[in-house]
Design an enzyme around this catalytic site. Structure first.
Site, mmCIF file in Angstrom:
data_model
loop_
_atom_site.group_PDB
_atom_site.id
_atom_site.type_symbol
_atom_site.label_atom_id
_atom_site.label_comp_id
_atom_site.label_asym_id
_atom_site.label_seq_id
_atom_site.Cartn_x
_atom_site.Cartn_y
_atom_site.Cartn_z
ATOM 1 N N HIS A 178 0.820 -1.203 0.000
ATOM 2 C CA HIS A 178 0.000 0.000 0.000
ATOM 3 C C HIS A 178 0.855 1.255 0.000
ATOM 4 O O HIS A 178 0.557 2.234 -0.693
ATOM 5 C CB HIS A 178 -0.916 0.000 1.235
ATOM 6 C CG HIS A 178 -2.187 -0.746 1.019
ATOM 7 N ND1 HIS A 178 -3.082 -1.017 2.019
ATOM 8 C CD2 HIS A 178 -2.718 -1.290 -0.103
ATOM 9 C CE1 HIS A 178 -4.106 -1.693 1.529
ATOM 10 N NE2 HIS A 178 -3.906 -1.866 0.252
ATOM 11 N N ARG A 194 -13.499 -8.260 -13.157
ATOM 12 C CA ARG A 194 -13.017 -9.642 -13.267
ATOM 13 C C ARG A 194 -13.642 -10.477 -12.154
ATOM 14 O O ARG A 194 -13.648 -10.071 -10.991
ATOM 15 C CB ARG A 194 -11.496 -9.672 -13.163
ATOM 16 C CG ARG A 194 -10.890 -11.057 -13.352
ATOM 17 C CD ARG A 194 -9.373 -10.996 -13.353
ATOM 18 N NE ARG A 194 -8.831 -10.587 -12.070
ATOM 19 C CZ ARG A 194 -7.551 -10.294 -11.852
ATOM 20 N NH1 ARG A 194 -6.699 -10.341 -12.858
ATOM 21 N NH2 ARG A 194 -7.130 -9.942 -10.656
ATOM 22 N N ASN A 237 0.942 -9.762 -17.778
ATOM 23 C CA ASN A 237 1.851 -10.268 -16.736
ATOM 24 C C ASN A 237 1.893 -11.790 -16.714
ATOM 25 O O ASN A 237 2.964 -12.408 -16.756
ATOM 26 C CB ASN A 237 1.428 -9.741 -15.360
ATOM 27 C CG ASN A 237 1.554 -8.238 -15.258
ATOM 28 O OD1 ASN A 237 2.079 -7.590 -16.152
ATOM 29 N ND2 ASN A 237 1.069 -7.683 -14.176
ATOM 30 N N ASP A 238 0.718 -12.415 -16.637
ATOM 31 C CA ASP A 238 0.681 -13.877 -16.569
ATOM 32 C C ASP A 238 1.021 -14.512 -17.909
ATOM 33 O O ASP A 238 1.674 -15.562 -17.955
ATOM 34 C CB ASP A 238 -0.696 -14.355 -16.095
ATOM 35 C CG ASP A 238 -0.750 -14.528 -14.586
ATOM 36 O OD1 ASP A 238 0.322 -14.675 -13.970
ATOM 37 O OD2 ASP A 238 -1.854 -14.511 -14.015
ATOM 38 N N CYS A 290 -4.098 -5.423 -20.462
ATOM 39 C CA CYS A 290 -3.948 -4.890 -19.108
ATOM 40 C C CYS A 290 -2.695 -5.510 -18.498
ATOM 41 O O CYS A 290 -2.324 -6.628 -18.820
ATOM 42 C CB CYS A 290 -5.171 -5.186 -18.243
ATOM 43 S SG CYS A 290 -5.480 -6.928 -17.945
ATOM 44 N N ARG A 339 -10.301 -5.666 -9.815
ATOM 45 C CA ARG A 339 -9.979 -6.934 -9.156
ATOM 46 C C ARG A 339 -10.972 -7.174 -8.019
ATOM 47 O O ARG A 339 -10.823 -6.633 -6.923
ATOM 48 C CB ARG A 339 -8.553 -6.896 -8.617
ATOM 49 C CG ARG A 339 -7.490 -6.563 -9.667
ATOM 50 C CD ARG A 339 -6.126 -6.473 -9.021
ATOM 51 N NE ARG A 339 -5.068 -6.124 -9.960
ATOM 52 C CZ ARG A 339 -4.640 -4.896 -10.184
ATOM 53 N NH1 ARG A 339 -5.192 -3.870 -9.518
ATOM 54 N NH2 ARG A 339 -3.686 -4.657 -11.047
ATOM 55 N N ARG A 373 8.161 -14.369 -12.038
ATOM 56 C CA ARG A 373 8.851 -13.081 -11.917
ATOM 57 C C ARG A 373 9.052 -12.656 -10.476
ATOM 58 O O ARG A 373 9.765 -11.689 -10.201
ATOM 59 C CB ARG A 373 8.102 -11.987 -12.683
ATOM 60 C CG ARG A 373 6.711 -11.713 -12.184
ATOM 61 C CD ARG A 373 5.908 -10.953 -13.232
ATOM 62 N NE ARG A 373 4.598 -10.612 -12.705
ATOM 63 C CZ ARG A 373 4.182 -9.369 -12.517
ATOM 64 N NH1 ARG A 373 4.975 -8.367 -12.824
ATOM 65 N NH2 ARG A 373 2.988 -9.121 -12.045
ATOM 66 N N GLU A 424 -4.392 -15.213 -20.952
ATOM 67 C CA GLU A 424 -3.191 -15.292 -20.128
ATOM 68 C C GLU A 424 -2.598 -16.692 -20.100
ATOM 69 O O GLU A 424 -1.433 -16.868 -19.755
ATOM 70 C CB GLU A 424 -3.471 -14.791 -18.705
ATOM 71 C CG GLU A 424 -4.702 -15.390 -18.063
ATOM 72 C CD GLU A 424 -5.099 -14.686 -16.776
ATOM 73 O OE1 GLU A 424 -4.291 -13.928 -16.225
ATOM 74 O OE2 GLU A 424 -6.234 -14.911 -16.312
#
Length: 753
Positions: free
Chosen positions: A361, A504, A625-626, A673, A468, A636, A602
């Site tokens: 955060h 999602r 990313n995935d 994304c 998310r 990663r 992904e």
């Protein structure tokens, strides 16, 4: 031998300093191998040499004095060749070099092995013996194994400049950590310490249970008040998106989270401080075991809240009001968002933390506020840093202690250039993200909190490309009810209406399970996660779908996105459940149209099912990313292989280009994304491939918009054509950087060494 190896590594892991670790290494290895000498030489990158750092058998006065260049002497030869050297009579070797101060003329046999971590030579481990003898294969294998085991233990201390001797107050020291928030700052260290020790609370039986409950509620109310004040102090520097982080803190303190569980323990016979410490530590221990970075960082948030509540319970009235330097570099073990809000905004220049990552955060807040941050500084001796002048380089993940004048001048110049760039980018925030030849690229944001950037002008963002939904699930001690989910989703949809919001469905799994729904697997990234979990629990998915539909009533800006899709059967099943949920809503009198349904690309398998998927859904969203992680078989978050994770790998670029071309052929919208979309280079490559919708973290918007506005579509397409003709990552990177220079966009990229 295996037991000896295990014991030595355990002892070294428990050492309090690099010096202590080296002492353990030379003594334990000499004893285990029954040799006369054991020495360890470490590489000093700045001086390009190997330094004798500890020995038992040679003269102790030689420690720190004997240095050898790569290729110089037997030790330098081992370091240069990166392979063992086993010699029966060392003085007869052509590379032997004699140092009178070591007293090594007494020793004949020599065995040296390199200490290597991730292809980098950290040092050389040496054993020597008086009599002439060749060390046996087993002995050589043992020392090689020992060096390999110790490399991981030594790497951080070496990379953070341990050779610079941090206790030497006059020496400049360069330390490396995790780049958590971009930017550079020069300032003075202010060290923060925890407000209370959760691990040191004694167990007691309360005399008055109701009085303990009242004490707890009053302490929580005080912390709520403190957090509200911290949020108000930061209000002018952060958007509603980052303000929502403080709402998350308030949710954690709510009855449905920590407060209720602590109160339950009090009523079971524990006094308030102990009940609080047990509950907080239980949550922290759970979250720290989770593989997902975002969820793991919530452990720091809960620990900080627990300390704050405990401090109020203990009524710490002796705390003095701190005096902050004019340019404060906040340094601590863990820094929380609430601590960040306590510092006068005009004095805070940078952040440094021993623990934490780019998903914490405080890192999110730092990026929003434009404050450079470096985290993961494990070996930083914070107890000795108060008042130390330092430079924080959030681009490279560096901390420079006691910088010399020439380096100060260099960083002052770079900071001035950065400030000029920021001013220029801010002036363009209301301008459309349109190429120089008139092509519009829609820029959306990724979110995960209850209230984010409401009221943002359409010219600045085009909606939410990824919401998310698992974040609200984290805030509860059970699955949130349909009513609770509806309220959260409604706030999000209303806040951005009429802009689209892509929600999602619950994306949990072995790498990010919930406290009340634990999932343990040997290989979580290839396991039970995403849509696989919710299809196995349709009762959970149905509640979520109904909540989304109910929240969207009258707004018509809901889009539903399915994560971790591998097959068309999964899509067909969800589609049937969605139709059933819509009918149930209509039966309840809720008039709702079927929202657009999309899938995340992904899992590499879906690349070869695009046509079948396009006939079933309304849009694609590439989870870069995935997808990159799976294509390259690279975790990663694993330091050993994270350097192999690179979106510019030719295979990755070809896969992304193929998806874009197929999506155009199938006449279906495809967005991206993830971090690639939020990088100026990545955005231009994606634009050139044909993607017209990019979704990213909000702080990346300005640089991506600036890059898009300064490049023509023809130029971006030419770049893509050129990079797709290349076959190596090095060539691709060099070409991209060269093209950015030609377009005069290099200033949008992080500084390069």
């Amino acid at each position: 031998m295996l037991e000896i190896l295990r014991r030595i590594v355990q002892e070294v892991n428990g050492a309090r300093s690099l010096d202590a670790a080296l002492s353990i290494i030379v003594r334990r290895i000499r004893k285990a191998m029954q040799t006369d000498v054991c020495s360890v030489y470490l590489r000093d990158d700045e001086r390009d040499c190997f330094i004798l750092m500890d020995t038992i058998g040679l003269n102790a006065s030689a420690i720190g004095q004997v240095t050898l260049k790569p290729g110089e002497g037997l030790v330098g030869l081992v370091g240069q060749r990166e392979e063992p050297l086993n010699i029966e009579e060392a003085p007869s070797h052509s590379h032997f070099r004699y140092f009178a101060e070591t007293g090594e003329e007494r020793y004949s046999s020599f065995l040296g092995v390199p200490i290597i971590h991730q292809r980098r030579v950290l040092g050389v481990l040496v054993v020597q013996q008086r009599e002439k003898r060749q060390f046996g294969e087993g002995e050589e294998a043992f020392l090689i194994t020992m060096a390999a085991q110790l490399a991981g233990v030594l790497v951080h201390a070496l990379s953070t400049g341990a050779l610079a001797r941090l206790s030497d107050t006059g020496t400049q020291a360069l330390l490396n950590g995790i780049a958590a928030a971009p930017g550079m700052a020069i300032g003075e260290a202010f060290v923060v310490v925890p407000s209370a020790n959760l691990e040191a609370v004694p167990e007691r039986v309360p005399d008055d249970i109701e009085a303990e409950v009242i004490r707890l509620r009053e302490a929580i109310d005080c912390v709520r008040h403190d957090i509200r004040q911290a949020a108000e102090r930061l209000a002018s520097r952060i958007s509603a998106q980052e303000q929502a982080l403080f709402d998350v803190y308030q949710q954690m303190l709510g009855d449905a989270a920590l407060g209720n569980e602590v109160e339950k323990r009090i009523r079971e016979g524990q006094w308030a401080p102990y009940a609080l410490s047990r509950v907080v530590q239980r949550h922290v221990n759970y979250l720290e075991r989770v593989d997902d970075n975002y969820l793991r960082e919530r452990a720091a948030d809960i620990r900080d809240l627990g300390r704050r509540v405990l401090a109020h319970l203990q009524k710490d009235s002796n705390a003095r009001k701190p005096v902050y330097p004019e340019r404060t570099i906040l340094v601590g073990d863990e820094i929380s968002a609430a601590q960040l809000g306590e510092i006068p905004r005009e004095k805070l220049a940078g952040l440094v933390a021993l623990r934490g990552s780019s998903t914490s955060h405080v890192a999110i807040l730092a990026r929003a506020m434009g404050i450079p941050a470096v985290m993961g500084m494990n070996d930083l001796p914070i107890s000795r840093l108060a008042g130390t002048p330092m430079i924080v380089d959030g681009y490279r993940g560096r901390l420079i202690l006691r910088p010399q004048p020439d380096l100060l001048v260099r960083y002052e110049s770079m900071i001035e250039e950065e400030e000029a760039l920021t001013s220029m980018l801010e002036s363009e925030q209301s301008l459309p993200s349109e190429t120089s030849d008139g092509f519009r690229i829609r820029l959306m944001i990724n979110t995960g909190l209850a209230v984010e950037m409401s009221g943002s002008p359409a010219a600045r963002i085009d909606g939410v490309g990824l919401y998310r939904t698992e974040v609200p699930f984290m805030m509860h001690q059970r699955f949130p009810s349909e009513k609770e989910q509806t309220r959260i989703y409604r706030e999000q949809l209303q806040g951005f209406a009429p802009l689209p919001v892509v929600m999602r469905t619950l994306d949990i799994g072995g790498d990010k399970s919930l406290p009340y729904f634990p999932i343990e697997e040997d290989n979580p990234f290839l396991g039970w996660r995403g849509i696989r979990v919710t299809l196995d629990h349709p009762e959970v998915l149905m509640v979520q779908l109904r909540a989304m539909l109910r929240a969207a009533e009258g707004l018509d800006n809901l889009r539903i996105l399915l994560p971790m899709i591998t097959s068309v059967e999964e899509v067909d099943t969800v589609s049937r459940l969605l139709d059933r949920a819509i009918q149930e809503m209509r039966d309840d009198g809720v008039q709702i149209e079927r929202p657009l349904l999309g899938v995340m690309l992904e899992v590499p398998a879906v690349i070869y099912q695009l046509e079948a998927l396009a006939s079933r859904v309304d849009f694609f969203s590439v989870g870069s990313n995935d997808l990159i992680q799976y294509l390259l078989a690279v975790d990663r978050n694993n330091a050993r292989v994270s350097g192999l994770y690179d979106a510019c790998q030719p295979a990755v670029l070809r896969a992304l280009d193929y998806i874009a071309r197929e999506s155009r052929r199938l006449n279906i919208s495809a967005s991206v994304c993830g971090e690639l979309a939020g990088d100026p280079i990545g955005a231009l490559l994606l634009m050139g491939m044909g993607y017209r919708v990019l979704s990213m973290n909000a702080p990346n918007l300005s640089r991506v918009r600036a890059a898009i506005r300064r490049v023509s579509m023809e130029g971006a397409q030419g770049l893509v054509s050129d990079v797709l003709a290349l076959h190596s990552l090095t060539e691709t990177r060099e070409l991209v950087y060269q093209r950015m220079k030609e377009w005069e966009l290099a200033h949008l990229l992080p500084p390069r060494d």
